[in-house]
Design an enzyme around this catalytic site. Structure first.
Site, PDB file in Angstrom:
ATOM      1  N   HIS A 196       0.865  -1.185   0.000  1.00 28.75           N
ATOM      2  CA  HIS A 196       0.000   0.000   0.000  1.00 28.75           C
ATOM      3  C   HIS A 196       0.904   1.239   0.000  1.00 28.75           C
ATOM      4  O   HIS A 196       1.975   1.227   0.617  1.00 28.75           O
ATOM      5  CB  HIS A 196      -0.879   0.093   1.257  1.00 28.75           C
ATOM      6  CG  HIS A 196      -2.135  -0.712   1.227  1.00 28.75           C
ATOM      7  ND1 HIS A 196      -2.507  -1.550   2.266  1.00 28.75           N
ATOM      8  CD2 HIS A 196      -3.137  -0.796   0.307  1.00 28.75           C
ATOM      9  CE1 HIS A 196      -3.670  -2.119   1.979  1.00 28.75           C
ATOM     10  NE2 HIS A 196      -4.078  -1.676   0.792  1.00 28.75           N
ATOM     11  N   CYS A 290      -2.215   2.507   8.989  1.00 25.83           N
ATOM     12  CA  CYS A 290      -3.225   1.540   8.539  1.00 25.83           C
ATOM     13  C   CYS A 290      -4.420   1.482   9.492  1.00 25.83           C
ATOM     14  O   CYS A 290      -5.531   1.162   9.086  1.00 25.83           O
ATOM     15  CB  CYS A 290      -2.647   0.132   8.468  1.00 25.83           C
ATOM     16  SG  CYS A 290      -1.209  -0.051   7.439  1.00 25.83           S
TER      17      CYS A 290
END
Ligand code: ARG
Length: 306
Positions: A196, A290
């Site tokens: 990511h 996250c």
């Protein structure tokens, strides 16, 4: 046009009271998911191993320590309960990409997760945002349509930087630009361990950001470095500590780990480094960014609308 100007005006007035010159205008408000059902049931990134389960008490303590650190830095946290059938839902960054401002006041682009194991999370995200009056967009569901995971997207100097490859599909970038009427800068992620964007890129203030060029193909690394006037360039080994997966509230950087060299640069720039250990959440392949989803990124202020 006049609508847009009114929104821009309101954003600026709100900003002046909280944010000091040069700081990121956003980053004061976060959504977090309470880790009541956090487990490692499957492996969809290189860090996950179902034989290595998180300890529930340590999980709870680490999660609370993040929320407390955000509060101590002057930020605010909203909490959503976790679905029992969605062990990765604690990684709230991926629930969607919310914005304030715009023609309808609040809107969010829901994620269309790459892996079926996480797709049920979007239903809970939909309900949470809908209850709060958000206009909702999504680019696909059940594997049909472009995948988009919000951990791949950051507002940066008026544009949206989006990582694609491991999770988000390139087609999603066109949808984002079209639906939100913004400029999207795509960067191709090639490193399996930085699946990511939020593992390799962390905006720090208006001109500074942590960037790990090794996460991207050569052209994309150049593109990203070209967008950051003062980059804190991370080596691959530094990024593998998850130090870019940090949350910035004003001048405070809340980090899961911070190599000495990185700390030295951040402190020289006037940031305060706060370390919160997240050993249990690393077992799922995520850290502090996250686990938090910024709610105050504002269209017309943090992203130029065309
Ligand atoms: N286990 C989760 C996944 O693989 C971790 C998500 C990490 N989130 C992030 N924004 N990088 O999807």
């Amino acid at each position: 046009m006049s609508d847009n100007q009114a929104i821009i005006g309101t954003g600026c007035v709100e900003t002046k009271s909280r944010v000091r010159a040069g700081e990121l205008a956003w980053g004061g408000e976060y959504l977090m998911v309470e880790p009541e059902h956090f487990r490692v049931d499957y492996a969809i990134n290189p860090y996950m191993d179902p034989r290595d389960q998180p300890d529930p008490a340590a999980t709870r303590d680490q999660w609370s320590a993040i929320a407390e650190a955000i509060g101590a830095a002057g930020g605010r946290v909203e909490v959503l309960g976790q679905r029992p059938d969605a062990p990765d839902m604690v990684y709230a960054m991926n629930l969607g990409l919310p914005f304030m401002g715009g023609p309808t006041g609040r809107l969010a682009v829901l994620s269309h997760m790459r892996f079926p194991e996480r797709r049920m999370e979007t239903e809970s995200a939909h309900a949470w945002f809908a209850d709060r009056g958000y206009t909702l967009h999504r680019f696909g569901s059940d594997g049909v349509g472009a995948h988009f995971e919000a951990g791949d997207a950051f507002a940066w100097r008026g544009e949206l930087v989006v990582g694609y490859g491991p999770r988000t599909e390139r087609l999603a970038l066109k949808h984002l630009a079209h639906e939100l009427d913004i400029t999207v800068r795509g960067v191709r992620i090639t490193h399996p361990g930085m699946y990511h964007l939020d593992l390799a890129f962390c905006p720090l203030d208006e001109t500074r950001a942590m960037v790990c060029p090794d996460a991207f193909d050569a052209a994309s690394a150049r593109t990203l470095l070209g967008l950051v006037p003062d980059p804190l360039v991370l080596t691959e080994a530094e990024a593998m500590t998850f130090c870019a997966n940090s949350v910035v509230v004003g001048r405070t950087v809340i980090m899961p780990a911070c190599p000495d060299r990185v700390r030295g640069q951040l402190e020289d720039w006037g940031f305060e480094v706060v370390i919160v250990g997240v050993s249990e959440f690393l077992k799922g392949g995520g850290a502090i960014r996250c686990l938090t989803n910024p709610l105050d990124v504002t269209l017309g202020r943090d992203l130029r609308t065309r």
